[in-house]
Motif scaffolding. Structure first.
Motif, PDB file in Angstrom:
ATOM      1  N   GLU A  61       8.908  34.820  -1.094  1.00  0.00           N
ATOM      2  CA  GLU A  61       8.641  35.944  -1.407  1.00  0.00           C
ATOM      3  C   GLU A  61       9.451  36.279  -2.730  1.00  0.00           C
ATOM      4  OE1 GLU A  61       9.471  38.592   1.691  1.00  0.00           O
ATOM      5  OE2 GLU A  61       7.567  37.729   2.957  1.00  0.00           O
ATOM      6  N   TYR A  86       2.081  30.919  -1.713  1.00  0.00           N
ATOM      7  CA  TYR A  86       1.255  30.971  -0.569  1.00  0.00           C
ATOM      8  C   TYR A  86       0.731  29.897   0.405  1.00  0.00           C
ATOM      9  CZ  TYR A  86       0.884  35.851  -2.364  1.00  0.00           C
ATOM     10  OH  TYR A  86       1.294  36.968  -2.581  1.00  0.00           O
ATOM     11  N   TYR A  87       0.550  28.881  -0.484  1.00  0.00           N
ATOM     12  CA  TYR A  87       0.067  27.569   0.169  1.00  0.00           C
ATOM     13  C   TYR A  87       1.180  27.174   1.335  1.00  0.00           C
ATOM     14  CZ  TYR A  87      -1.656  22.740   0.753  1.00  0.00           C
ATOM     15  OH  TYR A  87      -2.207  21.581   1.229  1.00  0.00           O
ATOM     16  N   LEU A  89       3.456  29.046   2.639  1.00  0.00           N
ATOM     17  CA  LEU A  89       3.419  30.082   3.580  1.00  0.00           C
ATOM     18  C   LEU A  89       2.254  30.089   4.803  1.00  0.00           C
ATOM     19  CD1 LEU A  89       4.590  33.227   1.367  1.00  0.00           C
ATOM     20  CD2 LEU A  89       5.932  32.134   3.149  1.00  0.00           C
ATOM     21  N   GLN A  91      -0.925  30.896   3.834  1.00  0.00           N
ATOM     22  CA  GLN A  91      -1.706  31.871   3.418  1.00  0.00           C
ATOM     23  C   GLN A  91      -2.952  30.994   2.518  1.00  0.00           C
ATOM     24  OE1 GLN A  91      -0.353  35.578   2.406  1.00  0.00           O
ATOM     25  NE2 GLN A  91       1.266  35.292   3.696  1.00  0.00           N
ATOM     26  N   SER A  93      -6.303  30.790   2.290  1.00  0.00           N
ATOM     27  CA  SER A  93      -7.359  31.630   1.461  1.00  0.00           C
ATOM     28  C   SER A  93      -6.911  32.487   0.210  1.00  0.00           C
ATOM     29  CB  SER A  93      -7.975  32.745   2.387  1.00  0.00           C
ATOM     30  OG  SER A  93      -7.072  33.628   2.767  1.00  0.00           O
ATOM     31  N   THR A  94      -5.376  33.029   0.268  1.00  0.00           N
ATOM     32  CA  THR A  94      -5.040  33.570  -0.801  1.00  0.00           C
ATOM     33  C   THR A  94      -4.769  32.409  -1.931  1.00  0.00           C
ATOM     34  OG1 THR A  94      -4.207  35.325   0.646  1.00  0.00           O
ATOM     35  CG2 THR A  94      -3.069  35.257  -1.546  1.00  0.00           C
ATOM     36  N   GLU A 124      -7.483  22.398   5.536  1.00  0.00           N
ATOM     37  CA  GLU A 124      -8.409  23.394   6.049  1.00  0.00           C
ATOM     38  C   GLU A 124      -9.533  23.010   6.961  1.00  0.00           C
ATOM     39  OE1 GLU A 124      -8.924  27.525   3.170  1.00  0.00           O
ATOM     40  OE2 GLU A 124     -10.228  25.843   2.872  1.00  0.00           O
TER      41      GLU A 124
END
Length: 915
Positions: A61, A86-87, A89, A91, A93-94, A124
């Motif tokens: 973060e 984000y990967y 974490l 997340q 799609s983000t 995914e």
């Protein structure tokens, strides 16, 4: 480490701190504070570096916060790093959205984004997207580190062989790296490359030939074997031969594996599985390339193959290539086991013929088997009729065989037991005794010997000791030409020509000898001067021997001439004969036997070609014959139908005649019997019951009449009728026997048995016995019938019978009544009841006669159906043969090409040119 590598590994911050610094957070924080105060410092760079430190410490973060505020040249990398956070974490799609939003001209960054997206899609489970992005990464920058390796690993893991092969082929062409060529070869060896059309690999092969010849040969071999059993095999052959022809190749280079591959392919292609129209475009280029690169171990086969093919298909191969083949074949080392190849060819032809349901000939099989026996010398004995050839053979055999003149060739062999066999093209026949053989060999009785070989094994010491087989041929005469002798000249290892000492070596014999020499120029020929005992003067005999020897050697230099007497079997002469025969039985050369085998293979091919025409003619004749038979069978069915109807009419009519006679008898006699019952009426009768007594008596008398007179007469009539019917039915059986005999004679076998069912007669006899053995006639109401007069008379009897004075009147009335009645209606009723079962029997006669003929009709109809079915099958087969003659002819033509190749190899062994 370059800047790009620092950015990739997120180690850019190391450029802003000292090498030994252990607290990069503090150092970068202080630098950020100082730059912020300065106002002119590039604090975006410091933020970028701070983000890297936070990322490595998994404070994603904080890292995102720092990178979101980077606004200099590092901004695209900062976005990529944010997506990485984000990967991490989870997340995804983000992260995907951010990766896809980055706009940069840096090929390195684009490749890194692609690799990250690739990993993301795999996590995914979006394999289709992963496939697309890795292919795009390879296409965009194939030199980027590990990108092609990653792509290959991905394709292989998911068995996407098409993509894997495309990658390997493209990289091999682009980089000319041995590694990628080897990878592609591995795919080919696993049989994976045949999903592509052969032309797909042409550029790759051209590139590999330029780089590494050894690898090129290995690659070709792998691709070739991969396509071998696929529908695209011919496409591969066309494509590769066209490509290879344009490459700079020669025999000076080492092409051993590829040369072997060409040889294997050529032999498979002409093994009878393909049609010529499929091969005529492929074989010439294949042979041209093969000859160009054939190594020492294959150049002989390649040269022979070119010459054989060009002879059969002129102008298909360029003259220069043919000339090169002619030159090479006589300069090549011949270490080929021609015998083995020849026997393999023979076996291939036999198996092919059997697959075509064609008898490959027992005669040729026997000939080849005998030629493979190198221990036995075949001495062919020939001569004109009357020269004592048979007597000479008998003296050699030690038995008076007395062979009858036939058009057959007889091969006498020494063995422990006597065994005689006839070997024809169609069959092998063993004879149980010499007498049986003699009878069968009589030309007047059996023409089937004309094209057969007789194998005559017997205990014959002279043959056994010398490992000799005597081949006895028909004697030459005005009627018997050279055909049989010439047919088996190539079976012989040497020839013994029998001459008559009384007139030795005539012009006719000289002409025959010239024909033999022309047909078999290398066959050793020697002479037996027979009947020398008929020359009484020894000096004249010696002069004749010497003169004959001189004249013979003018035609056959080195020929031996042995003077002999078949009558005088002295020990001295037999010893000299044994020595003479021993000298003739020279060691047999394998190459000579191989040439003989090739000659008979050629004859076998010719025989099978003739067999095809015979098969077509036989089918056409069989169809015509069966059509005629079907017509005759249908005619026979109509004849039997007419016969059945005629016999049904005759038998039924005669039966009805019997019934009519009985009916007439009953109609005439029953009324008389009824009237005669008037004698029952007496004046003192009880007229109150007289009608009952009359009725009972009438029934009793009718019943007695039927059983005592009618039934015996009817039984006798029925027996006569059955005898008549039996004659008629026997006539039918005789007629049907003639029909079946006629058809069986035409069929040549006991095919039809038209047996009628004579159980019908037994049934009729049983029924006649049953119907006439006794009959319970149902009691008929005769007097008590309710006609007005009968009612009146019966009533009067009851009323007046009580008065004695009225008896005379009633007696007269009753008497008059009984005697004057016509009884027609009663009689008809009685007759109808009596003859009812006979009428029913008559109605069943036509059905019974049909049952009598049931089996013959069934046999005839079934035979008609079988004949029509056979006609249809043969018509279909004939149509197929005539529509596609090449399916039979082409394999034999290719066998002939292979045969001619072996003939060239045999010729090359002798270094003698033979066109």
């Amino acid at each position: 480490m370059t800047l790009e590598n620092q950015l990739i590994k997120k180690r850019f911050y190391e450029t802003l701190i000292e090498a030994n610094e252990t607290n990069p957070v503090r150092v970068l924080g202080e630098a950020f504070q100082a730059g912020h105060k300065d106002g002119e410092a590039d604090i975006s760079t410091i933020r970028f570096a701070q983000g890297e430190v936070y990322f490595h410490n998994k404070d994603y973060e904080a890292a995102i916060f720092k990178w979101e505020n980077v606004h200099n040249d590092l901004e695209p990398w900062a976005k990529k790093n944010i997506a990485d956070c984000y990967y991490e974490l989870g997340q995804l799609s983000t992260a995907e959205e951010i990766y896809q939003s980055i706009d940069t001209e840096s090929s390195v960054l684009q490749s890194e984004i692609a690799l990250q997206l690739f990993s993301l899609y795999i996590d995914e489970g979006s394999l289709e997207k992963a496939d697309q992005v890795i292919k795009k990464a390879v296409s965009f920058n194939p030199d980027y580190p590990n990108v092609t390796d990653i792509a290959r690993a991905f394709f292989e893991k998911h068995k996407d062989w098409k993509s894997a092969i495309e990658l390997a082929a493209a990289e091999a062409i682009r980089t000319e790296s041995p590694q990628w060529f080897d990878i592609l070869k591995t795919y080919a060896e696993q049989g994976l490359t045949n999903i592509f059309e052969p032309h797909y690999f042409s550029k790759c092969l051209v590139a590999l030939h330029r780089v590494d010849q050894a690898r090129f040969e290995q690659m070709v071999q792998a691709l070739w074997n991969g396509y071998k059993n696929e529908h695209s095999y011919f496409s591969w052959l066309r494509e590769f031969n066209h490509l290879f022809f344009d490459l700079d190749t020669s025999r000076k280079q080492s092409w051993k594996d590829l040369s072997a591959l060409y040889q294997e392919a050529y032999f498979e292609l002409i093994d009878g599985k393909y049609l010529i129209k499929e091969l005529e475009e492929i074989i010439p280029s294949l042979l041209t390339n093969w000859l160009r690169i054939a190594d020492n171990s294959h150049v002989l086969f390649a040269s022979a193959a070119v010459l054989a093919w060009s002879e059969k298909f002129p102008s298909s191969i360029s003259p220069g290539v043919v000339d090169d083949a002619e030159s090479l074949i006589f300069r090549s080392r011949n270490e080929v086991d021609g015998l083995e190849y020849s026997l393999t060819l023979f076996d291939s032809i036999v198996k092919w013929a059997e697959a075509q349901h064609v008898n490959p000939s027992h005669r040729f099989r026997w000939l080849i088997r005998e030629l493979v026996d190198f221990e036995t010398h075949h001495l062919l004995v020939a001569g004109t009729s009357g020269n004592g050839k048979s007597a000479f053979i008998n003296s050699v055999l030690g038995e008076n065989i007395q062979t009858a003149p036939t058009s057959s060739v007889i091969v006498f062999k020494g063995d422990e037991e006597t065994e005689i066999r006839k070997i024809s093209d169609e069959e092998l026949t063993a004879f149980s005794s010499f007498d049986e053989f003699q009878e069968a060999a009589d030309r007047r009785l059996n023409k089937a010997f004309d094209n057969a070989i007789i194998e005559f094994s017997l205990p014959a010491p002279m043959l056994q000791e010398n490992r000799l087989a005597l081949v006895d041929t028909p004697g030459f005469s005005d009627r018997n030409g050279m055909e049989e002798v010439l047919k088996y000249l190539h079976f012989a290892d040497s020839l013994l020509f029998v001459l008559d000492a009384n007139d030795p070596f005539t012009e006719k014999e000289q002409e025959i000898l010239m024909q033999i020499r022309e047909y078999a120029p290398h066959l050793p020929i020697h002479f037996l001067l027979n009947k020398i005992d008929e020359i009484y003067d020894e000096h004249e005999a010696a002069s004749i021997v010497e003169d004959t020897r001189s004249r013979v050697r003018a035609y056959v230099p080195g020929a031996r001439v042995f003077a002999y007497s078949s009558r005088l079997r002295s020990r001295k002469q037999q010893n000299e004969l044994a020595e003479f025969l021993k000298n003739l039985s020279q060691p047999i050369a394998e190459d000579e036997r191989m040439e003989k085998i090739l000659i008979f293979i050629r004859q076998l091919i010719s025989h099978l070609l003739d067999k095809r025409a015979e098969m077509e003619n036989s089918l056409a004749e069989s169809i015509k014959w069966n059509e005629e038979m079907a017509t005759k069978l249908s005619g026979a069915i109509h004849q039997v139908t007419d016969l059945k109807e005629e016999k049904a009419r005759i038998i039924t009519r005669t039966f009805h005649k019997v019934l009519e006679e009985i009916r007439a008898d009953l109609s005439e006699n029953i009324p008389k019997i009824l009237r005669e019952t008037s004698d029952v009426i007496q004046e003192d009768s009880d007229f109150r019951k007289i009608h009952l007594e009359l009725n009972d008596e009438m029934n009793r008398r009718v019943h007695a009449y039927v059983n005592d007179k009618v039934l015996p007469k009817l039984y006798h009539s029925l027996q006569e009728w059955i005898l008549t019917a039996n004659d008629e039915l026997n006539h039918c059986q005789f007629f049907l026997d003639e029909i079946s005999d006629g058809f069986n004679a035409m069929y040549g076998e006991e095919r039809l048995k038209l047996n009628c069912d004579f159980k019908v007669l037994d049934d009729w006899r049983r029924d006649a016995e049953r119907m006439t053995s006794g009959m319970q006639v149902e009691k008929v109401n005769i007097v008590l019938r309710r006609t007005p007069y009968q009612i009146l008379l019966k009533g009067a009897g009851k009323l007046l019978g009580a008065f004695q004075q009225n008896n005379a009147m009633l007696y007269n009335k009753y008497k008059q009544f009984v005697e004057n009645q016509d009884y027609l209606e009663v009689t008809e009723s009685i007759v109808s009841k009596l003859l009812l079962q006979f009428e029913l029997f008559a109605k069943s006669l036509e059905r019974d006669i049909s049952l009598f003929f049931r089996d013959p009709f069934a046999v005839l109809n079934q035979t008609v159906e079988e004949t029509k079915k056979e006609i249809a099958e043969k018509e279909e087969e004939l149509e197929r043969m005539r529509a596609n003659p090449e399916t039979y002819r082409d394999p034999l033509t290719l066998f002939e090409v292979k045969l001619r190749q072996y003939e060239w190899i045999a010729v090359s062994a002798k270094k003698v040119f033979q066109a």
